[in-house]
Scaffold this motif. Structure first.
Motif, PDB file in Angstrom:
ATOM      1  N   PRO A   1      50.453  26.509  38.241  1.00  0.00           N
ATOM      2  CA  PRO A   1      49.249  27.301  37.980  1.00  0.00           C
ATOM      3  C   PRO A   1      48.099  26.398  37.554  1.00  0.00           C
ATOM      4  CG  PRO A   1      50.823  27.529  36.182  1.00  0.00           C
ATOM      5  CD  PRO A   1      51.505  26.731  37.253  1.00  0.00           C
ATOM      6  N   ILE A   2      46.874  26.846  37.810  1.00  0.00           N
ATOM      7  CA  ILE A   2      45.703  26.106  37.353  1.00  0.00           C
ATOM      8  C   ILE A   2      45.583  26.337  35.851  1.00  0.00           C
ATOM      9  CG2 ILE A   2      43.204  25.868  37.518  1.00  0.00           C
ATOM     10  CD1 ILE A   2      43.459  26.929  40.396  1.00  0.00           C
ATOM     11  N   ARG A   3      45.546  25.250  35.102  1.00  0.00           N
ATOM     12  CA  ARG A   3      45.462  25.344  33.646  1.00  0.00           C
ATOM     13  C   ARG A   3      44.083  24.892  33.180  1.00  0.00           C
ATOM     14  NH1 ARG A   3      49.379  22.098  30.783  1.00  0.00           N
ATOM     15  NH2 ARG A   3      48.712  20.506  32.229  1.00  0.00           N
ATOM     16  N   PHE A   4      43.677  25.462  32.059  1.00  0.00           N
ATOM     17  CA  PHE A   4      42.390  25.148  31.459  1.00  0.00           C
ATOM     18  C   PHE A   4      42.599  24.782  29.996  1.00  0.00           C
ATOM     19  CE2 PHE A   4      41.471  27.939  34.962  1.00  0.00           C
ATOM     20  CZ  PHE A   4      40.268  27.491  35.469  1.00  0.00           C
TER      21      PHE A   4
ATOM     22  N   ALA B   1      42.115  35.773  23.075  1.00  0.00           N
ATOM     23  CA  ALA B   1      43.423  35.183  23.372  1.00  0.00           C
ATOM     24  C   ALA B   1      43.329  33.666  23.494  1.00  0.00           C
ATOM     25  CB  ALA B   1      43.992  35.792  24.660  1.00  0.00           C
ATOM     26  N   ILE B   2      42.274  33.183  24.116  1.00  0.00           N
ATOM     27  CA  ILE B   2      42.092  31.737  24.253  1.00  0.00           C
ATOM     28  C   ILE B   2      41.801  31.117  22.891  1.00  0.00           C
ATOM     29  CG2 ILE B   2      40.606  29.927  25.216  1.00  0.00           C
ATOM     30  CD1 ILE B   2      40.201  31.833  27.653  1.00  0.00           C
ATOM     31  N   GLY B   3      40.907  31.723  22.133  1.00  0.00           N
ATOM     32  CA  GLY B   3      40.514  31.185  20.830  1.00  0.00           C
ATOM     33  C   GLY B   3      41.652  31.159  19.825  1.00  0.00           C
ATOM     34  N   ALA B   4      42.552  32.117  19.912  1.00  0.00           N
ATOM     35  CA  ALA B   4      43.669  32.203  18.967  1.00  0.00           C
ATOM     36  C   ALA B   4      44.883  31.399  19.438  1.00  0.00           C
ATOM     37  CB  ALA B   4      44.072  33.667  18.776  1.00  0.00           C
ATOM     38  N   GLY B   5      44.846  30.898  20.663  1.00  0.00           N
ATOM     39  CA  GLY B   5      46.003  30.214  21.229  1.00  0.00           C
ATOM     40  C   GLY B   5      46.025  28.724  20.952  1.00  0.00           C
ATOM     41  N   GLU B   6      46.902  28.056  21.670  1.00  0.00           N
ATOM     42  CA  GLU B   6      47.138  26.621  21.494  1.00  0.00           C
ATOM     43  C   GLU B   6      46.039  25.743  22.075  1.00  0.00           C
ATOM     44  OE1 GLU B   6      49.801  25.238  19.857  1.00  0.00           O
ATOM     45  OE2 GLU B   6      50.231  27.293  19.256  1.00  0.00           O
ATOM     46  N   GLY B   7      45.199  26.315  22.936  1.00  0.00           N
ATOM     47  CA  GLY B   7      44.112  25.532  23.513  1.00  0.00           C
ATOM     48  C   GLY B   7      44.236  25.272  24.988  1.00  0.00           C
ATOM     49  N   VAL B   8      45.430  25.417  25.558  1.00  0.00           N
ATOM     50  CA  VAL B   8      45.630  25.265  26.997  1.00  0.00           C
ATOM     51  C   VAL B   8      46.198  26.576  27.522  1.00  0.00           C
ATOM     52  CG1 VAL B   8      46.865  24.035  28.824  1.00  0.00           C
ATOM     53  CG2 VAL B   8      45.990  22.773  26.855  1.00  0.00           C
TER      54      VAL B   8
END
Length: 92
Positions: free
Chosen positions: A72-75, A24-31
């Protein structure tokens, strides 16, 4: 022998959800934030947060500053070959 993404994740990372979250992280927008990942993947917040902190600990994610404690804490995803590998492993 065919195994699901959770089985592969458990064998590779000793964590059933690592590949799903990494995909999900790899396919997403990056944040990302744990709440949005939790909702998207149907996982408990503690499971998602644990994975985000682990990914941050090895330098694959950077924690972003919050403007208010209620946010929320974002990465942010760090560019690394891991993300492409995670996508391939999750979709194998």
């Amino acid at each position: 022998m065919e195994s699901g993404v959770g089985d592969r994740s458990k064998l590779l990372f000793n964590n059933t959800h690592m590949l799903s979250v990494a995909e999900a992280i790899g396919a997403g927008e990056g944040v990302v934030d744990s709440k949005s990942l939790q909702n998207r993947l149907g996982l408990r917040q503690s499971a998602v947060q644990r994975i985000l902190v682990a990914l941050e600990g090895v330098g694959l994610m950077e924690r972003l500053d919050r403007q208010a404690r209620t946010e929320p804490i974002r990465f942010r995803r760090v560019t690394h070959p891991f993300w492409e590998a995670a996508l391939e492993l999750a979709r194998a």
